[in-house]
Design an enzyme around this catalytic site. Structure first.
Site, PDB file in Angstrom:
ATOM      1  N   HIS A   1       0.810  -1.229   0.081  1.00 35.82           N
ATOM      2  CA  HIS A   1       0.036   0.006   0.047  1.00 35.82           C
ATOM      3  C   HIS A   1       0.929   1.416  -0.157  1.00 35.82           C
ATOM      4  CE1 HIS A   1       0.510  -0.105   4.550  1.00 35.82           C
ATOM      5  NE2 HIS A   1       0.380   1.200   4.440  1.00 35.82           N
TER       6      HIS A   1
ATOM      7  N   ASP B   1       0.262  -7.564   1.299  1.00 35.02           N
ATOM      8  CA  ASP B   1       0.501  -6.178   1.692  1.00 35.02           C
ATOM      9  C   ASP B   1       2.122  -6.039   1.598  1.00 35.02           C
ATOM     10  OD1 ASP B   1       0.386  -3.548   1.892  1.00 35.02           O
ATOM     11  OD2 ASP B   1       0.155  -3.430   4.081  1.00 35.02           O
TER      12      ASP B   1
ATOM     13  N   SER C   1       4.664   2.733   8.026  1.00 37.91           N
ATOM     14  CA  SER C   1       4.196   1.429   7.224  1.00 37.91           C
ATOM     15  C   SER C   1       5.489   1.197   6.157  1.00 37.91           C
ATOM     16  CB  SER C   1       3.146   1.745   6.281  1.00 37.91           C
ATOM     17  OG  SER C   1       1.923   1.913   7.006  1.00 37.91           O
TER      18      SER C   1
END
Length: 469
Positions: free
Chosen positions: A108, A138, A211
């Protein structure tokens, strides 16, 4: 007497001091870990041209207007201009996994990016290309044109223990190489949107920009990839989730060699076994993954797995609940033969299944329509009808089952049965039509949990129904 009391008091303070020193001596020192590993952690910035009138934030992140970071986010993520093309920027983290420039991050973070720039600790900024990216896990693998780079050391998430100290390095809100620490809160967490990742849950402070960054153990080994947070505000609230490094590196290897990821597949839908369902199946306690649907022409069907089976073991690994099964199957090699233990009709059976390859699209959208011939059964409070040929084709139900037209207050409503559901089975009885349904309902015992299999919006699940004494 007075001297004796003073001596006792002094001894008490001395012992308290020793105890306090012991507690502080057990607190970890992260300085060496950070010094050794910071150089292998990178900042990732992406840009994308979009037609938008609103700020474009990362998936799942919402920042309420008027918060202290509102202006900050608008400056970093861009603001639309009346529908005109604008450049949207986003931030993330990553870490170097090989000296020749392979960088691991989240899918993402780089999704739909037109340009990806990796900034190293020595301030070099290098344009990266995407080697491969996998939405389900992911995980994304990038490549930068550089050599002799510092790399992280890989550890094992399997060896992590709940309560163990862990540390994250990343770029929250764009602040490079920020360090946060906490403990492992839980292992093997399953999130609704990520069935194939057994997440590590921690209380490490993770915020937008973290992230894709690494999660370290105290030995300085990477045990996870920071991926998600649970938040009602967009900021850290004590629940952070990391992808186990074993899962991430398995994905990386496949992205390197074949550019895509293949996952194991059984072709079943499963659900948890509740206390009431365990009673209805004659089980001593709730355990395992209850099979609520077996897809046609699937590996599960070929192996003889049936609706109502409770899978309690997969390839020697205990299946405690339904969320624990998909990651086990997903990590199994396509084409290999796996051993599955199931509980069927109160006895344990062992089955052999050849693992298939997970299809790109697993979902099936179903609908329901009104049909004539409804009949009310006062005992359950249900009004049901036979399915028409068109409904069966639309819902992909070749035979059997009745359609719920209406639900009145009663045992069926209390169990969760609703209008539009298709009742496929009651206990061990596969429901053929309305007449058969009526016969089965009349014979149901009172005061005992009854397992009812229903299909709703493409998914099947068991509900526990009990008729009052």
């Amino acid at each position: 007497m007075l001297n004796t009391r003073w001596m006792a008091l002094a001894l008490c303070f001395f012992l308290m001091g020793l105890s306090s020193q012991g507690v502080f001596a057990q607190l970890p020192d992260f300085t060496g870990l950070v010094e050794r590993n910071s150089a292998a952690v990178v900042n990732i910035s992406t840009s994308q041209k979009v037609n938008a009138t609103e700020p474009q934030l990362p998936d799942g992140i919402e920042i309420p207007e008027g918060t202290p970071f509102d202006d900050f986010f608008r400056r970093f993520f861009g603001e639309g201009g009346g529908g005109q093309p604008s450049e949207v920027k986003s931030l993330g983290s990553g870490f170097i996994v090989s000296e020749d420039g392979y960088v691991l991050t989240n899918h993402h973070v780089v999704k739909d990016a037109d340009e990806i720039v990796v900034r190293l600790q020595d301030r070099r900024e290098l344009v990266a290309k995407v080697v491969g990216s996998d939405k389900r896990s992911d995980i994304a693998l990038l490549k930068i044109d550089a050599n002799h780079l510092p790399v992280v050391k890989m550890g094992s998430a399997d060896k992590l223990k709940v309560g163990e100290w862990v540390l994250a390095i990343g770029s929250p809100f764009g602040f490079d190489h920020s360090v946060t620490a906490g403990i492992v809160s839980a292992k093997g967490r399953s999130l609704p949107s990520d069935n194939y990742v057994p997440f590590i849950q921690t209380d490490v402070a993770i915020n937008p920009g973290n992230s894709g960054g690494p999660l370290f153990n105290l030995d300085g080994e990477v045990v996870g990839v920071n991926s998600q947070i649970y938040s009602r505000t967009g900021g850290f609230m004590g629940l952070s989730f990391a992808i186990p490094i074993e899962v991430a590196m398995q994905v990386v290897e496949q992205l390197k060699t074949q550019g895509r990821v293949s996952r194991g597949w059984l072709g079943v839908q499963v659900q948890d076994v509740t206390r009431e369902l365990a009673e209805s199946f004659g089980m001593k306690k709730p355990q395992g993954a209850l099979v609520s649907r077996v897809l046609e022409k699937s590996p599960a069907e070929a192996a003889g797995i049936q609706v109502g089976d409770v899978i309690i073991e997969f390839n020697g690994q205990e299946v405690n609940d339904s969320p624990s099964l998909p990651p086990m199957v997903g990590m199994a090699k396509v084409g290999e033969t796996a051993t599955i233990k199931v509980i069927r009709h109160g006895s344990t059976r062992e089955l052999k299944v050849k693992i298939g390859s997970l299809p790109e699209d697993e979902g099936t959208m179903l609908g329901s329509e009104e049909a004539p011939g409804a009949r009310t059964f006062d005992r359950l409070g249900l009004s049901v009808s036979n399915l028409t040929a068109e409904q069966r084709e639309q819902m992909e139900i070749p035979r059997h089952g009745v359609l719920v037209q209406a639900v009145n207050p009663g045992p069926a409503y209390d169990a969760g049965i609703r209008r539009g559901d298709v009742i496929l089975r009651i206990q061990d009885q596969v429901i053929k039509d309305v007449n058969h349904f009526n016969e089965v309902v009349k014979s149901l015992p009172k005061g005992k949990s009854i397992a009812v299999l229903v299909q709703r919006r493409g998914g099947s699940s068991f509900l526990a129904l009990k008729l009052k004494d």
